[in-house]
Design an enzyme around this catalytic site. Sequence first.
Site, PDB file in Angstrom:
ATOM      1  N   HIS A 186     -11.414  -8.973   5.739  1.00  0.00           N
ATOM      2  CA  HIS A 186     -10.819  -9.794   4.668  1.00  0.00           C
ATOM      3  C   HIS A 186     -11.666 -11.026   4.355  1.00  0.00           C
ATOM      4  O   HIS A 186     -11.552 -11.592   3.284  1.00  0.00           O
ATOM      5  CB  HIS A 186      -9.400 -10.220   5.066  1.00  0.00           C
TER       6      HIS A 186
ATOM      7  N   HIS B 155      -8.020   2.354   5.621  1.00  0.00           N
ATOM      8  CA  HIS B 155      -6.951   3.182   5.064  1.00  0.00           C
ATOM      9  C   HIS B 155      -7.013   4.622   5.553  1.00  0.00           C
ATOM     10  O   HIS B 155      -6.049   5.364   5.404  1.00  0.00           O
ATOM     11  CB  HIS B 155      -6.980   3.097   3.538  1.00  0.00           C
TER      12      HIS B 155
HETATM   13  C1  HEM Z   1     -10.580  -5.741  -1.187  1.00  0.00           C
HETATM   14  C2  HEM Z   1      -9.517  -6.374  -1.100  1.00  0.00           C
HETATM   15  C3  HEM Z   1      -8.434  -6.246  -0.053  1.00  0.00           C
HETATM   16  C4  HEM Z   1      -7.145  -6.547  -0.261  1.00  0.00           C
HETATM   17  C5  HEM Z   1      -6.529  -7.035  -1.567  1.00  0.00           C
HETATM   18  C6  HEM Z   1      -6.438  -6.305   0.977  1.00  0.00           C
HETATM   19  C7  HEM Z   1      -5.085  -6.515   1.145  1.00  0.00           C
HETATM   20  C8  HEM Z   1      -4.380  -6.236   2.290  1.00  0.00           C
HETATM   21  C9  HEM Z   1      -2.972  -6.473   2.476  1.00  0.00           C
HETATM   22  C10 HEM Z   1      -2.030  -7.085   1.457  1.00  0.00           C
HETATM   23  C11 HEM Z   1      -2.655  -6.056   3.704  1.00  0.00           C
HETATM   24  C12 HEM Z   1      -1.277  -6.120   4.364  1.00  0.00           C
HETATM   25  C13 HEM Z   1      -1.066  -7.512   4.882  1.00  0.00           C
HETATM   26  C14 HEM Z   1       0.199  -7.627   5.689  1.00  0.00           C
HETATM   27  O1  HEM Z   1       1.236  -7.844   5.073  1.00  0.00           O
HETATM   28  O2  HEM Z   1       0.158  -7.489   6.908  1.00  0.00           O
HETATM   29  C15 HEM Z   1      -3.850  -5.528   4.308  1.00  0.00           C
HETATM   30  C16 HEM Z   1      -3.903  -4.941   5.543  1.00  0.00           C
HETATM   31  C17 HEM Z   1      -5.063  -4.482   6.118  1.00  0.00           C
HETATM   32  N1  HEM Z   1      -6.332  -4.640   5.645  1.00  0.00           N
HETATM   33 FE1  HEM Z   1      -6.844  -5.311   3.819  1.00  0.00          FE
HETATM   34  N2  HEM Z   1      -7.310  -5.871   1.923  1.00  0.00           N
HETATM   35  C18 HEM Z   1      -8.555  -5.824   1.351  1.00  0.00           C
HETATM   36  C19 HEM Z   1      -9.738  -5.486   1.996  1.00  0.00           C
HETATM   37  C20 HEM Z   1      -9.830  -5.097   3.309  1.00  0.00           C
HETATM   38  C21 HEM Z   1     -11.070  -4.894   4.016  1.00  0.00           C
HETATM   39  C22 HEM Z   1     -12.448  -5.109   3.421  1.00  0.00           C
HETATM   40  C23 HEM Z   1     -10.743  -4.494   5.288  1.00  0.00           C
HETATM   41  C24 HEM Z   1     -11.615  -4.132   6.465  1.00  0.00           C
HETATM   42  C25 HEM Z   1     -12.913  -4.158   6.504  1.00  0.00           C
HETATM   43  C26 HEM Z   1      -9.294  -4.458   5.364  1.00  0.00           C
HETATM   44  C27 HEM Z   1      -8.582  -4.091   6.479  1.00  0.00           C
HETATM   45  C28 HEM Z   1      -7.203  -4.096   6.557  1.00  0.00           C
HETATM   46  C29 HEM Z   1      -6.452  -3.554   7.665  1.00  0.00           C
HETATM   47  C30 HEM Z   1      -7.015  -2.863   8.900  1.00  0.00           C
HETATM   48  C31 HEM Z   1      -5.115  -3.778   7.377  1.00  0.00           C
HETATM   49  C32 HEM Z   1      -3.904  -3.305   8.188  1.00  0.00           C
HETATM   50  C33 HEM Z   1      -3.470  -1.939   7.660  1.00  0.00           C
HETATM   51  C34 HEM Z   1      -2.157  -1.465   8.215  1.00  0.00           C
HETATM   52  O3  HEM Z   1      -2.016  -1.453   9.429  1.00  0.00           O
HETATM   53  O4  HEM Z   1      -1.282  -1.098   7.413  1.00  0.00           O
HETATM   54  N3  HEM Z   1      -8.779  -4.837   4.155  1.00  0.00           N
HETATM   55  N4  HEM Z   1      -4.897  -5.672   3.434  1.00  0.00           N
END
Ligand code: HEM
Length: 578
Positions: A340, A107
């Site tokens: 994820h 983020h």
């Molecule tokens: C803890 C619970 C987490 C939830 C509920 C969550 C949820 C989400 C959701 C809903 C998306 C957008 C999906 C889409 O529609 O494309 C997203 C994007 C993303 N997540 Fe997670 N995530 C979590 C943890 C993580 C972790 C641990 C990482 C990395 C180590 C991560 C890295 C990312 C990245 C890089 C994106 C793309 C961001 C962007 O370009 O806007 N997330 N995540």
Amino acid sequence: MMPNSPNQEPSSVECPKRFTCNNDNTDRYRTANGACNNLINPSLGMSFTPQGRFIPPMYSEGDAPRDHHHMPSARLVSNKLFDAKNTTIFSTIHTVQFMAHGQFIAHDVAATPGEGADLDCCEPANSLEKDCYVIPVPEDDPFFKSITCLNFVRSSAAGKSCSTGQREQMNDVTSFIDGSMVYGSTEEQMSKLRDTHGGLLNMSSNKMLPENPNGECRNIQPQHHCHLAGDFRVDEIPNLGMNHLLLVRQHNAIARKLEEINPHWSDEKVFQETRKIIIALVQHITYNEYLPLMVGKKAMNRHRLRIRRRGRNPFKDLYDQELDPRIRNSFATAALRIGHTLIVPSLAYLSSDYRTLHRENLDDNFFSTHMILKEDGSYTDKIARWLTHEQCMKADRFFQSEVRNKLFKMEGTSHDLAARNIQRGRDHGLPDYNSWRQFCGLIPVKFCDDIIADHDKESSDKIKELYRHASHIDLYAGAVSETPKPGSLLGPTFQCIFVRQFQALKNGDRHWYERPRGKAGFTRDQLNSIKSMKLSKLFCDNFNLPKIQPNAFLKSNKKIPCRNFPSLNLDLWKDMSQ
Ligand code: HEM
Ligand SMILES: [Ca+2]
């Protein structure tokens, strides 16, 4: 509302006009929006500009998602390849905080906007909307029994003023690791977060994050509220809110001390000096503690990503103004989302002797601040113990049902995070897995091989069952299921994307914290003191944890008393100039 596609922007977004930088203002401190970091091309890495690419996109026709005939539904890929099938295999090595830090950094560097937060593409009346790109649910789906469609809206396209011809996606936050999730990605956001005295950030009572009346959270109890932070996703899940809280508390503790030793400093001076220290700490923790575990020490060495040791010369200057610091599409949309697979199914409050006092399902905590705000925030110590004591999931291709079936279940129909990752890659025109292998100097996988390269038999068989041609494989599916390289959690393809991205974020950042003093950097002693800091020490200072292991990401370390960690020596910031 999907939190990562939240904006009310129009679906095609325009870019800022070119502008010139006033060096006097940008030499010592970063701008809020990342502009003027690169002095040749001042908008590189700035918020609200397009993401970069390592290789050109591969859309179907025009800018339609990469989708061949007979491509498997993203939900089918998820069912076959990512379903943990009621098994919960925890990591023996990594803590929940290891997972949480990844999301926090994600983020800092990426927020891809999408229009139509409220658009329901599964509604037949909307099926022709140009940004609709729903995920078909297979008939025999093991979880979604009565629906045939999962909602999905495409990410916004960068407007003509900023695209190179092909459809590109935007990044609404600064690409740099610059604490933008804490401080905001525009001047306006930053000023809303600031107290106007003593360089402080706003907090609510009991040292909690300030209230946000327009935030994206559901208030389970009337006394609870949404949080205001530098990033709108702060309340998505409590582990994330906790990391925000950690750094805002740390900011204010440092600012108070700097103000005390430099009473002649203005609010602005204290704020910017404190921000600079916090950013240095985030960069240091990420490259010194997090990345070696993710990428592996060997690859860190080979690609010169290691932090130089403390000592006589702690400086390191690899800055290259020709290096494009932007976040690459393949990194935000695929590689970093490896995190994820580490997501845990539940959260807990732990007592001071690390007994579980109370446990809640992850899916009851999406967009809820109730665990953080319980008893005016006094339970945050118990969550901090959970973050640093319990394990996250093993890094394999499996997703817990809480995010693979029940993501954002309070929205009516829930979502599947694994399927969204696949669908998002197609939406962004990410080239297929074999194109990435070629880019990385790896041999393309062939379906005529018994077991496809860099995979085990089971994942190889599943991939072959799912895709008709090796050239159809989605990057996320092919790379997450690779066998990790020794000492790393990443297979060769994601390791290749990670090292290139983290090189760009380091050597393409003019304000990188290890750069020699000049006008911009720290003194030798200041830098040595920053380099003596560990994430565990920040947890010690901001939550009530009398003991913690030296590396907050590692379960396997023995806990030691907090007093054994060195403190940041802020006396080194005493300013003799007045
Ligand atoms: C803890 C619970 C987490 C939830 C509920 C969550 C949820 C989400 C959701 C809903 C998306 C957008 C999906 C889409 O529609 O494309 C997203 C994007 C993303 N997540 Fe997670 N995530 C979590 C943890 C993580 C972790 C641990 C990482 C990395 C180590 C991560 C890295 C990312 C990245 C890089 C994106 C793309 C961001 C962007 O370009 O806007 N997330 N995540
Ligand atoms: Ca940033």
